[in-house]
Motif scaffolding. Sequence first.
Motif, mmCIF file in Angstrom:
data_model
loop_
_atom_site.group_PDB
_atom_site.id
_atom_site.type_symbol
_atom_site.label_atom_id
_atom_site.label_comp_id
_atom_site.label_asym_id
_atom_site.label_seq_id
_atom_site.Cartn_x
_atom_site.Cartn_y
_atom_site.Cartn_z
ATOM 1 N N LYS A 294 0.868 -1.349 0.068
ATOM 2 C CA LYS A 294 -0.072 0.069 -0.086
ATOM 3 C C LYS A 294 0.814 1.248 -0.046
ATOM 4 O O LYS A 294 0.543 2.092 -0.564
ATOM 5 C CB LYS A 294 -1.122 -0.044 1.261
ATOM 6 C CG LYS A 294 -1.965 1.186 1.236
ATOM 7 C CD LYS A 294 -2.629 1.023 2.595
ATOM 8 C CE LYS A 294 -3.532 2.333 2.813
ATOM 9 N NZ LYS A 294 -4.417 2.131 4.044
ATOM 10 N N HIS A 295 1.951 1.231 0.648
ATOM 11 C CA HIS A 295 2.926 2.279 0.908
ATOM 12 C C HIS A 295 4.009 2.266 -0.048
ATOM 13 O O HIS A 295 5.129 2.814 0.178
ATOM 14 C CB HIS A 295 3.293 2.573 2.419
ATOM 15 C CG HIS A 295 2.121 2.930 3.295
ATOM 16 N ND1 HIS A 295 1.374 1.957 4.006
ATOM 17 C CD2 HIS A 295 1.553 4.002 3.325
ATOM 18 C CE1 HIS A 295 0.456 2.364 4.437
ATOM 19 N NE2 HIS A 295 0.604 3.870 4.349
ATOM 20 N N MET A 296 3.986 1.603 -1.266
ATOM 21 C CA MET A 296 5.148 1.276 -1.883
ATOM 22 C C MET A 296 6.026 2.395 -2.311
ATOM 23 O O MET A 296 7.222 2.581 -2.428
ATOM 24 C CB MET A 296 4.734 0.430 -3.202
ATOM 25 C CG MET A 296 5.794 -0.027 -4.008
ATOM 26 S SD MET A 296 7.061 -1.199 -2.860
ATOM 27 C CE MET A 296 6.194 -2.558 -2.598
ATOM 28 N N PRO A 297 5.358 3.720 -2.788
ATOM 29 C CA PRO A 297 6.239 4.877 -3.222
ATOM 30 C C PRO A 297 6.927 5.311 -2.061
ATOM 31 O O PRO A 297 8.088 5.548 -2.226
ATOM 32 C CB PRO A 297 5.011 5.940 -3.505
ATOM 33 C CG PRO A 297 3.815 5.041 -3.732
ATOM 34 C CD PRO A 297 3.832 3.640 -3.193
ATOM 35 N N SER A 298 6.467 5.259 -0.852
ATOM 36 C CA SER A 298 7.229 5.672 0.219
ATOM 37 C C SER A 298 8.528 4.870 0.652
ATOM 38 O O SER A 298 9.663 4.918 0.888
ATOM 39 C CB SER A 298 6.549 5.821 1.686
ATOM 40 O OG SER A 298 5.472 6.750 1.449
#
Length: 164
Positions: free
Chosen positions: A102-106
């Motif tokens: 869910k937080h892959m960009p971060s």
Amino acid sequence: MAQEVTKEVQPQKSKKGLILIAVGVVLVLALGGGAAYWYFSQKSHGEHEGKPKEEKVEVKDPVFVKLETFTVNLQPDAEAQYLQVDLTLQVEDQAQADSITKHMPSVRNRILMLLSGKKSSELLTIEGKQALTKEIINQLSQPFNKGAKPLVINDVFFTSFVIQ
């Protein structure tokens, strides 16, 4: 004749005595066998007495999250200019894997910032790779949102590691 009567009576008493002795021996053997059976059956059942009971721990299958390839420019150092690395994370459970996805960009940003601050000389040794593993775990363990629980990253696996 009195002597004959006594002779006849004595063998009868000795037969009764032999029977009583035989019955006594059978009883002693039966009791001894029963006691031995009880002792050994209790010993096998009670082997763990006095020791803390071992709780059955459910062994979970490992949960892995494979990340896309990272290619970063390294800090100036001799001739090596860039690093290309493939990583796989081992996390505590599927909920942790879902949170990372869910937080892959971060996730990618944190790892790219960490990698781009390295020199090739820091990463060429086993110790350097182990230190990098710890740094990645520390970076990714931090919550992505304020007040959220930290992620549990069990390990980082390098599936490809090229420095040029």
